[in-house]
Motif scaffolding. Structure first.
Motif, short mmCIF file in Angstrom:
data_model
loop_
_atom_site.label_atom_id
_atom_site.label_comp_id
_atom_site.label_asym_id
_atom_site.label_seq_id
_atom_site.Cartn_x
_atom_site.Cartn_y
_atom_site.Cartn_z
N LEU A 152 -24.77 57.04 77.07
CA LEU A 152 -23.33 56.84 77.11
C LEU A 152 -22.97 55.66 78.02
N LEU A 153 -23.56 55.64 79.20
CA LEU A 153 -23.29 54.55 80.14
C LEU A 153 -23.77 53.21 79.57
N THR A 154 -24.91 53.20 78.90
CA THR A 154 -25.43 51.97 78.30
C THR A 154 -24.48 51.46 77.23
N ALA A 155 -24.07 52.35 76.33
CA ALA A 155 -23.16 51.95 75.25
C ALA A 155 -21.83 51.44 75.81
N SER A 156 -21.32 52.12 76.83
CA SER A 156 -20.05 51.69 77.44
C SER A 156 -20.22 50.33 78.09
N GLY A 190 -19.11 44.63 78.49
CA GLY A 190 -19.66 43.28 78.63
C GLY A 190 -19.21 42.38 77.49
N ALA A 191 -19.18 42.91 76.28
CA ALA A 191 -18.74 42.12 75.13
C ALA A 191 -17.27 41.74 75.27
#
Length: 66
Positions: free
Chosen positions: A30-34, A39-40
């Motif tokens: 979840l943290l990675t996807a967020s 960042g994008a």
């Protein structure tokens, strides 16, 4: 901000401490996807600012670009 809440650098440091102690794989994903989405968005914000300044993406990376 509600009592007991953290913001800014204190929140990031608290999160880093939690991550160092280990977290479940689902929370890590979840943290990675967020993080990727945030960042994008920030990259898009930077591109928009450079465009508003009259700098194209190609010019922004060159030293001394007008």
């Amino acid at each position: 901000m509600p009592p007991g809440s953290l913001g800014g650098a204190a929140a990031v440091e608290a999160l880093a401490d939690m991550l160092a102690q280990g977290i479940p794989a689902g929370i890590r994903m979840l943290l990675t996807a967020s993080g990727v989405r945030v960042g994008a968005r920030r990259l898009n914000d930077a591109a928009t600012c450079l465009e508003e300044l009259g700098l194209s993406r190609g010019q922004a990376g060159r030293a001394g670009a007008p």
